[in-house]
Design a protein around this motif. Structure first.
Motif, PDB file in Angstrom:
ATOM      1  N   GLY A  92      39.503  44.543  39.202  1.00 29.11           N
ATOM      2  CA  GLY A  92      39.019  44.334  37.726  1.00 29.11           C
ATOM      3  C   GLY A  92      37.780  42.969  37.509  1.00 29.11           C
ATOM      4  N   TYR A  93      38.120  42.185  38.071  1.00 32.11           N
ATOM      5  CA  TYR A  93      36.687  40.688  37.839  1.00 32.11           C
ATOM      6  C   TYR A  93      35.426  41.577  38.758  1.00 32.11           C
ATOM      7  CZ  TYR A  93      39.309  37.165  35.732  1.00 32.11           C
ATOM      8  OH  TYR A  93      39.921  36.658  35.239  1.00 32.11           O
ATOM      9  N   ALA A  94      35.811  41.779  40.003  1.00 32.75           N
ATOM     10  CA  ALA A  94      34.736  42.522  40.684  1.00 32.75           C
ATOM     11  C   ALA A  94      33.743  43.733  39.073  1.00 32.75           C
ATOM     12  CB  ALA A  94      34.737  43.613  41.768  1.00 32.75           C
ATOM     13  N   ALA A 103      30.115  43.517  38.430  1.00 38.67           N
ATOM     14  CA  ALA A 103      29.131  44.202  37.790  1.00 38.67           C
ATOM     15  C   ALA A 103      28.502  44.271  36.861  1.00 38.67           C
ATOM     16  CB  ALA A 103      29.371  45.292  39.178  1.00 38.67           C
ATOM     17  N   GLN A 104      29.314  45.085  35.986  1.00 42.86           N
ATOM     18  CA  GLN A 104      29.086  45.013  34.505  1.00 42.86           C
ATOM     19  C   GLN A 104      27.868  43.769  34.459  1.00 42.86           C
ATOM     20  OE1 GLN A 104      32.191  46.703  32.604  1.00 42.86           O
ATOM     21  NE2 GLN A 104      32.313  47.995  33.180  1.00 42.86           N
ATOM     22  N   TRP A 146      29.400  31.359  37.272  1.00 46.03           N
ATOM     23  CA  TRP A 146      31.160  32.413  37.548  1.00 46.03           C
ATOM     24  C   TRP A 146      30.169  34.203  37.287  1.00 46.03           C
ATOM     25  CZ3 TRP A 146      32.585  36.841  35.209  1.00 46.03           C
ATOM     26  CH2 TRP A 146      34.314  36.506  35.163  1.00 46.03           C
ATOM     27  N   ILE A 147      29.175  34.447  36.856  1.00 46.50           N
ATOM     28  CA  ILE A 147      28.806  35.872  36.726  1.00 46.50           C
ATOM     29  C   ILE A 147      28.353  36.218  39.101  1.00 46.50           C
ATOM     30  CG2 ILE A 147      27.359  37.106  36.172  1.00 46.50           C
ATOM     31  CD1 ILE A 147      27.027  36.347  33.639  1.00 46.50           C
ATOM     32  N   TYR A 152      32.299  38.026  46.464  1.00 43.73           N
ATOM     33  CA  TYR A 152      34.240  38.791  46.398  1.00 43.73           C
ATOM     34  C   TYR A 152      33.708  40.132  46.140  1.00 43.73           C
ATOM     35  CZ  TYR A 152      37.480  39.001  42.502  1.00 43.73           C
ATOM     36  OH  TYR A 152      38.466  39.405  42.468  1.00 43.73           O
ATOM     37  N   GLN A 153      33.233  41.341  46.261  1.00 43.09           N
ATOM     38  CA  GLN A 153      32.699  42.722  45.606  1.00 43.09           C
ATOM     39  C   GLN A 153      33.593  42.919  46.826  1.00 43.09           C
ATOM     40  OE1 GLN A 153      31.289  44.850  43.007  1.00 43.09           O
ATOM     41  NE2 GLN A 153      31.498  42.974  42.144  1.00 43.09           N
TER      42      GLN A 153
END
Length: 225
Positions: free
Chosen positions: A138-140, A144-145, A162-163, A171-172
């Motif tokens: 979910g964080y990925a 991305a959004q 952070w983004i 991380y992706q």
């Protein structure tokens, strides 16, 4: 439809509440109050300590050597990469790693981490990875959004680091690897009889993720009644 997409579809309301939260929108445009982000980040550091324990548990729960290696790689990503980001960001506020470790955990932190660990203790590796999925995958998706929004990487946005961390390729790929492994586990161990159980775990973990944003959002002075 993939296994993960089926989980998301079954928990669509909870997933939207988690991935479209005002807290993350505030990070995207830089409007989030710093106190809210600092409170979240400290609690997320404590969360990651327990999340690492969950990945260590997944090594024990792994039925194959390949599963063990995947779990060990995820554990390393938390301990050696993700937690370091929190330390670097918090250092800017004069907080040491010791300060972070000694901070009292919020109720939301305890509720979420205990739920994930309990799901892992009671179930098999698939159940544990379903409980972990809203966070790691979910964080990925969220990052991305956020990265696609105009002000995400503006020099004036204090949350661009952070983004960039979670939207960045390393991380992706961690999230993509976790998703591939989840699909592999589902092919091996998910049965129609287990579908309701796994959806319930995913839905609750997603709800607890949204509660974690709520915890940070309540720390924003401008949003207090």
């Amino acid at each position: 439809m993939s296994f993960f997409e089926r989980l998301k579809a079954a928990a669509s309301a909870e997933w939207r509440a988690y991935t479209e939260h005002p807290f993350t929108s505030g990070m995207a445009d830089g409007s989030l109050d710093e106190a809210a982000f600092r409170h979240y980040l400290i609690q997320d550091y404590l969360f990651l300590i327990e999340f690492a324990r969950a990945y260590a548990l997944s090594v024990y729960k792994s039925p194959t050597l390949a599963d063990m290696r995947e779990a060990a790689a995820g554990l390393s990503a938390i301990l050696d990469v993700e937690m370091n980001l929190h330390v670097k960001l918090c250092a800017g506020w004069g907080l040491s790693p010791g300060d972070l470790e000694q901070a009292p955990p919020a109720v939301e932190t305890l509720a979420y981490t205990r739920y994930v660990l309990d799901a892992g203790m009671r179930g098999d590796l698939l159940a544990l990875k379903v409980a972990l999925a809203p966070c790691v995958i979910g964080y990925a998706e969220i990052a991305a959004q956020l990265a696609a929004r105009p002000a995400a990487y503006a020099a004036t946005n204090p949350y661009r680091v952070w983004i960039a961390e979670y939207a960045g390729a390393p991380y992706q790929e961690v999230a993509a690897t976790a998703r591939r492994h989840l699909e592999d586990l589902a092919q091996r161990y998910a049965t129609p009889a287990r579908e309701a159980e796994l959806i319930a775990i995913f839905t609750e973990a997603t709800r607890l993720e949204a509660n974690f944003w709520d915890m940070g959002w309540r720390g924003c002075v401008s949003n207090r009644p």
